[in-house]
Motif scaffolding. Structure first.
Motif, PDB file in Angstrom:
ATOM      1  N   ARG A   1       0.988  -1.120  -0.114  1.00 42.30           N
ATOM      2  CA  ARG A   1       0.103   0.194  -0.154  1.00 42.30           C
ATOM      3  C   ARG A   1       0.872   1.222   0.048  1.00 42.30           C
ATOM      4  O   ARG A   1       2.003   1.435   0.762  1.00 42.30           O
ATOM      5  CB  ARG A   1      -0.762   0.035   1.206  1.00 42.30           C
ATOM      6  CG  ARG A   1      -2.174   0.950   1.267  1.00 42.30           C
ATOM      7  CD  ARG A   1      -2.780   1.066   2.304  1.00 42.30           C
ATOM      8  NE  ARG A   1      -3.424   0.042   2.758  1.00 42.30           N
ATOM      9  CZ  ARG A   1      -4.775  -0.330   2.439  1.00 42.30           C
ATOM     10  NH1 ARG A   1      -5.441   0.496   1.747  1.00 42.30           N
ATOM     11  NH2 ARG A   1      -5.381  -1.349   2.945  1.00 42.30           N
ATOM     12  N   CYS A   2       0.541   2.108  -0.891  1.00 39.37           N
ATOM     13  CA  CYS A   2       1.351   3.522  -1.097  1.00 39.37           C
ATOM     14  C   CYS A   2       0.719   4.517  -0.032  1.00 39.37           C
ATOM     15  O   CYS A   2      -0.341   4.776   0.007  1.00 39.37           O
ATOM     16  CB  CYS A   2       1.299   4.079  -2.364  1.00 39.37           C
ATOM     17  SG  CYS A   2       2.210   5.534  -2.504  1.00 39.37           S
ATOM     18  N   THR A   3       1.637   4.872   1.085  1.00 36.48           N
ATOM     19  CA  THR A   3       1.213   5.914   2.272  1.00 36.48           C
ATOM     20  C   THR A   3       1.700   7.227   1.531  1.00 36.48           C
ATOM     21  O   THR A   3       1.242   8.441   2.496  1.00 36.48           O
ATOM     22  CB  THR A   3       1.902   5.419   3.517  1.00 36.48           C
ATOM     23  OG1 THR A   3       3.336   5.372   3.354  1.00 36.48           O
ATOM     24  CG2 THR A   3       1.288   4.072   3.962  1.00 36.48           C
TER      25      THR A   3
ATOM     26  N   LEU B   1       3.189   9.442  -1.942  1.00 33.43           N
ATOM     27  CA  LEU B   1       3.958   9.225  -3.169  1.00 33.43           C
ATOM     28  C   LEU B   1       5.341   9.519  -3.099  1.00 33.43           C
ATOM     29  O   LEU B   1       5.725  10.415  -2.551  1.00 33.43           O
ATOM     30  CB  LEU B   1       3.197  10.072  -4.297  1.00 33.43           C
ATOM     31  CG  LEU B   1       1.683   9.828  -4.514  1.00 33.43           C
ATOM     32  CD1 LEU B   1       1.037  10.943  -5.160  1.00 33.43           C
ATOM     33  CD2 LEU B   1       1.464   8.829  -5.254  1.00 33.43           C
TER      34      LEU B   1
ATOM     35  N   VAL C   1      -4.720   8.300  -2.177  1.00 35.36           N
ATOM     36  CA  VAL C   1      -3.504   7.841  -1.153  1.00 35.36           C
ATOM     37  C   VAL C   1      -3.929   7.615   0.190  1.00 35.36           C
ATOM     38  O   VAL C   1      -3.801   6.605   0.931  1.00 35.36           O
ATOM     39  CB  VAL C   1      -2.208   8.590  -1.299  1.00 35.36           C
ATOM     40  CG1 VAL C   1      -1.258   8.052  -0.394  1.00 35.36           C
ATOM     41  CG2 VAL C   1      -1.426   8.477  -2.694  1.00 35.36           C
TER      42      VAL C   1
ATOM     43  N   ILE D   1       1.678   0.397  -4.517  1.00 35.08           N
ATOM     44  CA  ILE D   1       3.056   0.639  -5.423  1.00 35.08           C
ATOM     45  C   ILE D   1       4.050  -0.732  -5.534  1.00 35.08           C
ATOM     46  O   ILE D   1       3.988  -1.289  -4.616  1.00 35.08           O
ATOM     47  CB  ILE D   1       3.794   1.824  -4.833  1.00 35.08           C
ATOM     48  CG1 ILE D   1       5.032   2.404  -5.862  1.00 35.08           C
ATOM     49  CG2 ILE D   1       4.322   1.265  -3.339  1.00 35.08           C
ATOM     50  CD1 ILE D   1       5.351   3.666  -5.371  1.00 35.08           C
TER      51      ILE D   1
ATOM     52  N   ASP E   1       8.122  -1.303  -6.451  1.00 33.14           N
ATOM     53  CA  ASP E   1       9.149  -0.678  -6.692  1.00 33.14           C
ATOM     54  C   ASP E   1      10.271  -1.703  -6.883  1.00 33.14           C
ATOM     55  O   ASP E   1      10.772  -2.534  -5.976  1.00 33.14           O
ATOM     56  CB  ASP E   1       9.570   0.393  -5.480  1.00 33.14           C
ATOM     57  CG  ASP E   1      10.885   1.413  -5.712  1.00 33.14           C
ATOM     58  OD1 ASP E   1      11.157   1.058  -7.052  1.00 33.14           O
ATOM     59  OD2 ASP E   1      11.017   2.255  -5.120  1.00 33.14           O
TER      60      ASP E   1
ATOM     61  N   LEU F   1       2.877   2.258 -10.281  1.00 34.71           N
ATOM     62  CA  LEU F   1       1.647   2.586  -9.391  1.00 34.71           C
ATOM     63  C   LEU F   1       0.484   2.010  -9.665  1.00 34.71           C
ATOM     64  O   LEU F   1       0.178   2.093 -10.916  1.00 34.71           O
ATOM     65  CB  LEU F   1       1.383   4.147  -9.508  1.00 34.71           C
ATOM     66  CG  LEU F   1       0.936   5.073  -8.346  1.00 34.71           C
ATOM     67  CD1 LEU F   1       1.884   4.797  -7.031  1.00 34.71           C
ATOM     68  CD2 LEU F   1       0.895   6.675  -8.576  1.00 34.71           C
TER      69      LEU F   1
END
Length: 617
Positions: free
Chosen positions: A248-250, A252, A277, A284, A286, A312
């Motif tokens: 989970r993207c907290t 950006l 977000v 995300i 990476d 993303l």
């Protein structure tokens, strides 16, 4: 004179039988027997799969039998023998079991204790203490640590499979299985016929279908049909072969300068990207690990490339995860644009292909090789070095490291070695895969091997917010079943936390893993010692889950978790715990089967009836 009935079981694998002379001696609390030749007239003793019985008469009562000594002497040519177990019927009518499950080679001998699991503190008799100590001294000479490459977890000191101790080499059948499976994989992928496709540019997306022409099942057919679509791309991060990277993207990241305006056509809730977000709808993946990794240069005529993308993803109103932005390298700039679903069809598709290519490299080298195979080998070597066969933890773990060291040695011989398959077919070959492991080891932690903690650390634990993450759901069921089982076994043999702390053999096992396997790296979080029954149960669950369920999830196994064909445990409480473990696993199988009904993309990789006990079975 007292008479004993000795029942001898020979293994059923290829070449397990022997024509050599087999002698038996009994060591009891009141005396020792002479050496007896086990032989029946006009009978072919110790054939493969045979269970043979012999009457052994002794001069006097030997008391309680403490040890059985088996010696093998050459008849014509040296003939290795796999002994499963010996059962002894005493003159008083009692039965005593002596598990072995080992090879006796050359003019060798084995001294066996009865099958009751014992901690070192339980052995008060000198001869048993001595046997325990000698077994570990011998093992520590056989199972030596070695650095295969700088920065790697240490592995077994054996350059080739034939250099391994006989007991952990592949059986002949397993060796043939390895060769056949390897050949079958090459045939399925048409490696020989289409190797030029890997070493030159592809000209048509239809080339993908040529690769998979011989692989046919419900999932592969659906993936082949829908692989270009965004929903399939996102689904694979949840339930594909590498479901461990998405988080989970907290916030950006600054290195991905994507804005609301760029992705607003993908957002469905009338919110800004930042608000999405905050709502927990952005995810995300990476691939920063690939930054700086050298691409394969082993063939000067073939130019190969690697990306280190950032992807993303967005949870839409249908609760499906779909990609909304892709940047192919880590540093933003004019020459590193952000690709979007609104771009030209093939620009967007090629961006997704680069992400999937990067995912392949991380999956094969890190998720699969490092985090299941190499880690399981560390546990296996430490177990053989520090835990005698009579120790309950050895009995618990031995099935879960079966053939692990052998298959890893084969991999170092044939797959990841110089000029191996990695060099021929992977863009990370020629040394890039080694660099990847060296970098990933620095981030390998004990907590990341604890399944619930790993899921939570990535923010992927909410079943309500992320309802279709079957890897998480099924993995939690299996983790809890294993944890319940290990806690039962620990409770049987360790009456208190103090007993755990005072078990020096156990502490030496844990220390070996930390000092040699993890290279004494404090940041790894691997314990140097274990001081409670709860922590021991968790540690054992990590070992078993990593070797079985986690490996199955990223490699698709086919044998059963919870099945122990070698009966190292003989005590009723442990066998009852095993039965409860199997019943819990059967319930999980039913739960998963019910969930998968009518699903176009069923997820069954963590169904216990498809999970192998170890990474090599």
């Amino acid at each position: 004179m007292p008479s004993y009935t000795v029942t001898v079981a020979t293994g059923s694998q290829w070449f397990a039988g022997t024509d050599d002379y087999i002698y038996l001696s009994l060591v009891g609390s009141a005396g020792c027997s002479e050496k007896h030749l086990l032989d029946k007239a006009f009978y072919n003793d110790f054939e493969r799969g045979a269970v043979d019985s012999y009457d052994v008469t002794v001069d006097e009562d030997l008391g309680e039998i403490q040890l059985v000594k088996i010696e093998k002497r050459k008849y014509w040519l040296h003939d290795d023998w796999y002994l499963k177990y010996i059962t002894l019927k005493t003159p008083r009518g009692d039965y005593v079991e002596f598990p072995c499950y080992r090879w006796i080679t050359g003019e060798g001998e084995i001294v066996l204790r009865d099958g009751r699991a014992k901690l070192a503190r339980d052995d008060q008799i000198h001869i048993l203490k001595q046997h325990r100590r000698k077994e570990l001294e011998t093992r520590q000479k056989q199972y030596r640590w070695m650095e295969w490459n700088p920065g790697f977890p240490l592995s077994i000191d054996a350059k080739y499979h034939k250099d391994l101790p006989r007991d952990i080499q592949f059986d002949s059948e397993k060796g043939v299985d390895f060769v056949l499976n390897y050949s079958k994989a090459m045939e399925n992928l048409f490696i020989n016929r289409f190797m030029h496709m890997f070493q030159s540019s592809w000209h048509d997306f239809a080339d993908f279908e040529k690769i998979f022409v011989k692989i046919s099942n419900t999932i592969s057919e659906r993936v082949m049909k829908h692989w270009q679509e965004d929903f399939m791309f996102g689904y694979q991060f949840l339930n594909g072969c590498n479901p461990v990277l998405i988080q989970r993207c907290t916030e950006l990241p600054k290195k991905l300068p994507v804005t609301t305006e760029m992705v607003e056509c993908s957002l469905e809730r009338q919110l800004t990207l930042e608000e999405e977000v905050q709502q927990g709808n952005i995810f995300i993946v990476d691939y920063v690990l690939l930054e700086g990794i050298d691409a394969n240069k082993t063939d000067p005529c073939t130019h190969q490339f690697l990306a280190a993308p950032i992807c993303l993803l967005y949870k839409n109103l249908a609760n499906k995860i779909v990609p909304i932005a892709i940047q192919l390298n880590q540093t933003p700039g004019e020459e590193n644009p952000i690709f979007l679903p609104s771009d030209a069809k093939y620009d967007w598709l090629l961006a997704k292909i680069w992400v999937r290519s990067s995912d392949f490299h991380v999956h094969q080298t890190i998720t699969h090789l490092l985090r299941t195979h190499l880690v399981s080998e560390v546990f296996g070597i430490a177990m053989y070095r520090q835990l005698p066969a009579v120790h309950p933890i050895f009995k618990l773990l031995v099935a879960h490291v079966r053939f692990t060291i052998a298959i890893n040695t084969k991999a170092r011989e044939q797959l990841i070695c110089e000029y191996g398959l990695f060099d021929k077919a992977n863009a990370t070959g020629g040394g890039g895969h080694v660099q990847m492991v060296q970098k990933a080891v620095q981030e390998l932690t004990y907590a990341s091997l604890c399944f619930p903690e790993a899921i939570k650390a990535r923010g992927m634990d909410s079943t309500k917010d992320i309802p279709y993450y079957f890897y998480r759901d099924d993995g939690m069921l299996v983790w809890e079943a294993i944890l319940m089982f290990t806690a039962e076994v620990v409770g049987i043999y360790y009456e208190s936390d103090q007993v755990v702390e005072e078990d020096q053999e156990l502490q030496d096992f844990v220390k070996d893993v930390y000092v040699y396997g993890m290279r004494g790296r404090k940041a790894s979080g691997f314990p140097k010692s274990i001081k409670s029954r709860e922590k021991l149960s968790e540690y054992l669950t990590v070992v078993i889950f990593t070797a079985s369920a986690q490996h199955a999830a990223v490699n698709f196994g086919q044998l059963f978790l919870g099945m122990y064909p070698e009966e190292h445990f003989i005590e009723k409480p442990v066998k009852e715990a095993m039965d409860r473990f199997r019943k819990n696993l059967e319930a999980i199988v039913s739960t998963i089967a019910e969930r998968n009904k009518n699903k176009r993309l069923p997820y069954y990789y963590l169904s216990p009836d498809r999970i192998p006990n170890s990474v090599a079975i």
